[in-house]
Design a protein around this motif. Structure first.
Motif, mmCIF file in Angstrom:
data_model
loop_
_atom_site.group_PDB
_atom_site.id
_atom_site.type_symbol
_atom_site.label_atom_id
_atom_site.label_comp_id
_atom_site.label_asym_id
_atom_site.label_seq_id
_atom_site.Cartn_x
_atom_site.Cartn_y
_atom_site.Cartn_z
ATOM 1 N N LEU A 1 -3.069 3.055 2.736
ATOM 2 C CA LEU A 1 -2.894 3.111 1.286
ATOM 3 C C LEU A 1 -1.414 3.165 0.931
ATOM 4 N N ARG A 2 -0.672 3.921 1.714
ATOM 5 C CA ARG A 2 0.780 4.020 1.499
ATOM 6 C C ARG A 2 1.432 2.643 1.631
ATOM 7 N N GLN A 3 1.025 1.893 2.644
ATOM 8 C CA GLN A 3 1.584 0.561 2.856
ATOM 9 C C GLN A 3 1.225 -0.371 1.702
ATOM 10 N N THR A 4 0.016 -0.246 1.183
ATOM 11 C CA THR A 4 -0.404 -1.072 0.052
ATOM 12 C C THR A 4 0.484 -0.796 -1.158
ATOM 13 N N PHE A 5 0.710 0.481 -1.446
ATOM 14 C CA PHE A 5 1.579 0.822 -2.578
ATOM 15 C C PHE A 5 3.018 0.363 -2.340
ATOM 16 N N GLN A 6 3.478 0.432 -1.109
ATOM 17 C CA GLN A 6 4.832 -0.042 -0.802
ATOM 18 C C GLN A 6 4.942 -1.547 -1.025
ATOM 19 N N GLN A 7 3.903 -2.285 -0.667
ATOM 20 C CA GLN A 7 3.915 -3.729 -0.900
ATOM 21 C C GLN A 7 3.908 -4.045 -2.395
ATOM 22 N N LEU A 8 3.105 -3.292 -3.145
ATOM 23 C CA LEU A 8 3.080 -3.486 -4.600
ATOM 24 C C LEU A 8 4.442 -3.180 -5.203
ATOM 25 N N ARG A 9 5.078 -2.104 -4.735
ATOM 26 C CA ARG A 9 6.417 -1.747 -5.208
ATOM 27 C C ARG A 9 7.417 -2.849 -4.876
ATOM 28 N N ASP A 10 7.361 -3.348 -3.636
ATOM 29 C CA ASP A 10 8.282 -4.411 -3.226
ATOM 30 C C ASP A 10 8.122 -5.656 -4.091
ATOM 31 N N ASN A 11 6.869 -6.002 -4.402
ATOM 32 C CA ASN A 11 6.610 -7.160 -5.269
ATOM 33 C C ASN A 11 7.191 -6.938 -6.663
ATOM 34 N N ASP A 12 7.010 -5.733 -7.199
ATOM 35 C CA ASP A 12 7.562 -5.438 -8.519
ATOM 36 C C ASP A 12 9.085 -5.449 -8.508
#
Length: 85
Positions: A34-45
């Protein structure tokens, strides 16, 4: 009616808000996937924010601040490290 500048500014504000939220969520998430998913979303933003910022800057909606002088940089470093000159 909103101008293009207003729309870009609002969009940048929304992205900045989501980046702050992601930072808080990531810091509080213990599940690695889940942490990695949020990090990917953050990186995209972050990438999207930079593209919109560049477009706004090219259109003259934003002007970067003048670079700090070396003495100013040293003063901030000293202040943050608790040193006095």
């Amino acid at each position: 009616m909103m101008t293009e500048k207003d729309m870009m500014s609002d969009y940048l504000s929304m992205i900045n808000g989501s980046l702050n939220t992601y930072a808080s969520i990531i810091a509080q998430t213990s599940n690695p996937q889940l942490r990695q998913t949020f990090q990917q979303l953050r990186d995209n933003d972050e990438a999207r924010q930079y593209k919109v910022y560049q477009a706004a800057e090219q259109r003259g909606y934003y002007k970067a601040a003048a670079p700090a002088q070396p003495g100013e940089i040293q003063q901030v470093k000293s202040d943050l490290s608790g040193q006095t000159q």
